[in-house]
Write a protein that holds these residues in place. Sequence first.
Motif, PDB file in Angstrom:
ATOM      1  N   PRO A 113      31.874  19.837   1.826  1.00 17.57           N
ATOM      2  CA  PRO A 113      31.705  18.840   3.113  1.00 17.57           C
ATOM      3  C   PRO A 113      32.080  19.414   4.590  1.00 17.57           C
ATOM      4  N   GLY A 114      33.000  20.078   4.387  1.00 14.08           N
ATOM      5  CA  GLY A 114      33.866  20.446   5.977  1.00 14.08           C
ATOM      6  C   GLY A 114      33.429  21.761   6.499  1.00 14.08           C
ATOM      7  N   GLY A 115      33.860  22.250   7.589  1.00 13.58           N
ATOM      8  CA  GLY A 115      33.518  23.355   8.223  1.00 13.58           C
ATOM      9  C   GLY A 115      34.128  24.516   7.419  1.00 13.58           C
ATOM     10  N   ALA A 116      35.463  24.328   6.921  1.00 14.33           N
ATOM     11  CA  ALA A 116      36.055  25.644   6.113  1.00 14.33           C
ATOM     12  C   ALA A 116      35.194  25.960   4.932  1.00 14.33           C
ATOM     13  N   ASN A 117      34.391  24.992   4.539  1.00 17.58           N
ATOM     14  CA  ASN A 117      33.709  25.369   3.248  1.00 17.58           C
ATOM     15  C   ASN A 117      32.596  26.238   3.386  1.00 17.58           C
ATOM     16  N   GLY A 141      41.120  33.210  17.207  1.00 12.01           N
ATOM     17  CA  GLY A 141      40.095  32.823  16.538  1.00 12.01           C
ATOM     18  C   GLY A 141      40.443  31.552  15.545  1.00 12.01           C
ATOM     19  N   PHE A 142      39.763  30.334  15.235  1.00 18.41           N
ATOM     20  CA  PHE A 142      40.207  29.307  14.578  1.00 18.41           C
ATOM     21  C   PHE A 142      38.729  29.144  13.563  1.00 18.41           C
ATOM     22  N   HIS A 143      38.986  28.995  12.256  1.00 19.63           N
ATOM     23  CA  HIS A 143      37.911  28.910  11.228  1.00 19.63           C
ATOM     24  C   HIS A 143      38.346  28.067  10.065  1.00 19.63           C
ATOM     25  N   GLY A 144      39.666  27.384  10.231  1.00 20.39           N
ATOM     26  CA  GLY A 144      39.702  26.424   9.109  1.00 20.39           C
ATOM     27  C   GLY A 144      40.949  26.580   8.133  1.00 20.39           C
ATOM     28  N   MET A 145      41.547  25.631   7.483  1.00  9.87           N
ATOM     29  CA  MET A 145      42.565  25.703   6.879  1.00  9.87           C
ATOM     30  C   MET A 145      42.635  26.136   5.193  1.00  9.87           C
ATOM     31  N   VAL A 207      33.051  35.471  14.372  1.00 14.46           N
ATOM     32  CA  VAL A 207      33.205  35.167  15.736  1.00 14.46           C
ATOM     33  C   VAL A 207      32.805  33.832  16.083  1.00 14.46           C
ATOM     34  N   GLU A 208      33.835  33.174  17.042  1.00 14.74           N
ATOM     35  CA  GLU A 208      33.142  31.962  17.739  1.00 14.74           C
ATOM     36  C   GLU A 208      32.755  32.460  19.144  1.00 14.74           C
ATOM     37  N   THR A 209      31.436  31.953  19.709  1.00 11.94           N
ATOM     38  CA  THR A 209      31.131  32.628  21.097  1.00 11.94           C
ATOM     39  C   THR A 209      32.120  31.821  22.006  1.00 11.94           C
ATOM     40  N   GLY A 212      37.219  27.407  20.496  1.00 11.86           N
ATOM     41  CA  GLY A 212      37.393  25.702  20.702  1.00 11.86           C
ATOM     42  C   GLY A 212      39.004  25.571  20.373  1.00 11.86           C
ATOM     43  N   GLU A 213      39.442  25.852  19.015  1.00 15.22           N
ATOM     44  CA  GLU A 213      40.949  25.683  18.892  1.00 15.22           C
ATOM     45  C   GLU A 213      41.673  26.726  19.772  1.00 15.22           C
ATOM     46  N   GLY A 214      41.135  27.824  19.965  1.00 18.58           N
ATOM     47  CA  GLY A 214      41.898  28.811  20.491  1.00 18.58           C
ATOM     48  C   GLY A 214      42.159  28.671  22.062  1.00 18.58           C
ATOM     49  N   VAL A 240      28.708  34.259  12.773  1.00 19.45           N
ATOM     50  CA  VAL A 240      28.797  33.269  14.169  1.00 19.45           C
ATOM     51  C   VAL A 240      29.276  32.118  13.456  1.00 19.45           C
ATOM     52  N   ASP A 241      30.569  31.624  13.697  1.00 20.57           N
ATOM     53  CA  ASP A 241      30.995  30.274  13.253  1.00 20.57           C
ATOM     54  C   ASP A 241      30.818  29.442  14.451  1.00 20.57           C
ATOM     55  N   ASP A 242      29.565  28.707  14.321  1.00 24.29           N
ATOM     56  CA  ASP A 242      29.326  27.704  15.204  1.00 24.29           C
ATOM     57  C   ASP A 242      29.652  26.181  15.039  1.00 24.29           C
ATOM     58  N   ILE A 243      30.895  26.268  14.078  1.00 19.98           N
ATOM     59  CA  ILE A 243      31.042  24.512  13.705  1.00 19.98           C
ATOM     60  C   ILE A 243      31.537  23.867  14.823  1.00 19.98           C
ATOM     61  N   GLN A 244      32.327  24.351  15.703  1.00 20.54           N
ATOM     62  CA  GLN A 244      32.578  23.420  16.882  1.00 20.54           C
ATOM     63  C   GLN A 244      31.557  23.583  18.110  1.00 20.54           C
ATOM     64  N   MET A 245      31.288  24.755  18.315  1.00 15.13           N
ATOM     65  CA  MET A 245      30.258  24.948  19.644  1.00 15.13           C
ATOM     66  C   MET A 245      28.684  24.846  19.245  1.00 15.13           C
ATOM     67  N   SER A 269      28.713  22.870  11.299  1.00 14.75           N
ATOM     68  CA  SER A 269      29.458  21.636  10.483  1.00 14.75           C
ATOM     69  C   SER A 269      29.655  20.705  11.436  1.00 14.75           C
ATOM     70  N   LYS A 270      30.565  19.869  11.553  1.00  6.55           N
ATOM     71  CA  LYS A 270      30.971  18.895  12.626  1.00  6.55           C
ATOM     72  C   LYS A 270      29.726  18.013  12.799  1.00  6.55           C
ATOM     73  N   SER A 271      29.135  18.443  14.063  1.00 12.47           N
ATOM     74  CA  SER A 271      28.091  17.435  14.587  1.00 12.47           C
ATOM     75  C   SER A 271      26.839  17.486  13.784  1.00 12.47           C
TER      76      SER A 271
HETATM   77  C1  LIG Z   1      35.215  27.066  14.866  1.00  9.18           C
HETATM   78  C2  LIG Z   1      35.690  26.174  13.725  1.00  9.18           C
HETATM   79  N1  LIG Z   1      35.491  26.910  12.233  1.00  9.18           N
HETATM   80  C3  LIG Z   1      36.018  26.041  11.554  1.00  9.18           C
HETATM   81  C4  LIG Z   1      36.793  24.879  11.496  1.00  9.18           C
HETATM   82  C5  LIG Z   1      37.010  24.064  10.238  1.00  9.18           C
HETATM   83  O1  LIG Z   1      36.364  22.946   9.931  1.00  9.18           O
HETATM   84  P1  LIG Z   1      36.841  21.864   8.984  1.00  9.18           P
HETATM   85  O2  LIG Z   1      38.185  21.283   9.890  1.00  9.18           O
HETATM   86  O3  LIG Z   1      35.732  20.602   9.149  1.00  9.18           O
HETATM   87  O4  LIG Z   1      37.278  22.378   7.733  1.00  9.18           O
HETATM   88  C6  LIG Z   1      36.749  24.361  12.753  1.00  9.18           C
HETATM   89  C7  LIG Z   1      37.457  22.856  13.023  1.00  9.18           C
HETATM   90  O5  LIG Z   1      38.071  22.645  14.204  1.00  9.18           O
HETATM   91  C8  LIG Z   1      36.323  24.931  14.033  1.00  9.18           C
HETATM   92  O6  LIG Z   1      36.669  24.502  15.206  1.00  9.18           O
END
Ligand SMILES: Cc1ncc(COP(=O)(O)O)c(C=O)c1O
Length: 421
Positions: A113-117, A141-145, A207-209, A212-214, A240-245, A269-271
């Motif tokens: 369900p989520g970005g980290a997946n 970089g930020f990619h999830g928990m 990489v994130e382009t 966001g969290e960073g 490319v992690d385009d989860i937020q951007m 993910s997200k939107s």
């Molecule tokens: C770039 C990026 N990747 C991954 C995630 C993780 O997504 P989730 O919180 O839905 O697991 C986030 C969450 O902010 C994010 O910004």
Amino acid sequence: MTTAAPVDWAETKESAVRSYCRTWPVVFDRASGSWLYDEEGHAYLDFFCGAGALNYGHNNPLLKNPLAEYLASDRVVHSLDMYTVAKRDFLNTFDQVILQPRELDYRVQFPGPGGANAVEAALKIARKVTGRTGIISFTNGFHGMTLGALSVTGNAFHRRGAGVPLPFTTPMPFDQALGGQTPDFLWLERLLGDRGSGLDHPAAVIVETVQGEGGINVASAGWLQGLAALCRRHGMLLIVDDIQMGCGRTGPFFSFEHAALRPDLVCLSKSIGGYGLPLALTLIRPDLDVWQPGEHNGTFRGLNLAFVAGAAALRAYWGDDQLERATRAHGDRVAAALAALATSVRGTAVSARGRGLAQGLVFGNGDLAGKVCAAAFERGLLVETAGSAGQVVKLLPALTITDAELDQGLAHLADAVHAVC
Ligand SMILES: Cc1ncc(COP(=O)(O)O)c(C=O)c1O
């Protein structure tokens, strides 16, 4: 961060890990477009947007109506990865509206369900395809928990939360991390080219382009293209992690379109769930889709409500370039306002940066930025901090916001900044 007001039921029943509710200690109830309302009826302009999960605003009627109809007619809600009408419609719409016009060819994996997946699945498939273990990530970089996603995340506070070592990854400087003092990728290229460097040949780069969290760190098109070329030269997959951007946050649907990248794997993910509903995708270059059936699975992969809202959002907003153009125009408006605000502050260095409707106001330390967010909240504006020290006030307004709402939020922010600085 402001101190949370006593909310008995949360303080005694919900884990200490809760955080946003400490920053905004009211009880929210209704929401519409760019507005959230607490249970006492106070209105808050939302420049946080579910951390990027609400690009089309709260309870957007273009998405709510098909959802309500779907629910009211007893259609399938939960189905793991079984075939459903809603899933078929989502996949076909995604293909026709997003992939085909961009001449992108990807298989779509629903990893959970989520970005980290989505990140976990991308890292797994990269390792499986290449038979290698190492992943290159970037500073801030930020990619999830989850553990895999944390292993490629920079933030020390979050990494510590893992409680175990986070191996098989190597951080490298993100664009401008060294202030432009060295040519891009000098160190990484040196390590990859030297058989005595100690770096085992990596499977992939993630990489994130725009981080966001960073802290809204924007990679230039040239840096991204250089990274893609480096990956090709050294046989590393580009994730490319385009989860937020992604989903239009920077203007185009994918944030890498301006650099004409063709990543091997993309995390979304997200939107993508359209309405704030959980949905994640790992887009896989077809020849890399070497999964065995069920090798990566999970109970909540493909919530049909998210398929319905996601497909409705793609049809409503991505059949032409109106939203993309509006986001660029709104982004320019915010960037100009933030630049003017930054220069209006005396006595402390403040700067602005961003792309599209992902914009940040950068302070010298997290204390100031936190105070600005608290002051903004007192004025009825929700903004959060980002960056390794929480030193950036991050603005993620809904892409559907009006000019008047944007100006109102920016005025609240300017007020808050001047009150604090
Ligand atoms: C770039 C990026 N990747 C991954 C995630 C993780 O997504 P989730 O919180 O839905 O697991 C986030 C969450 O902010 C994010 O910004």
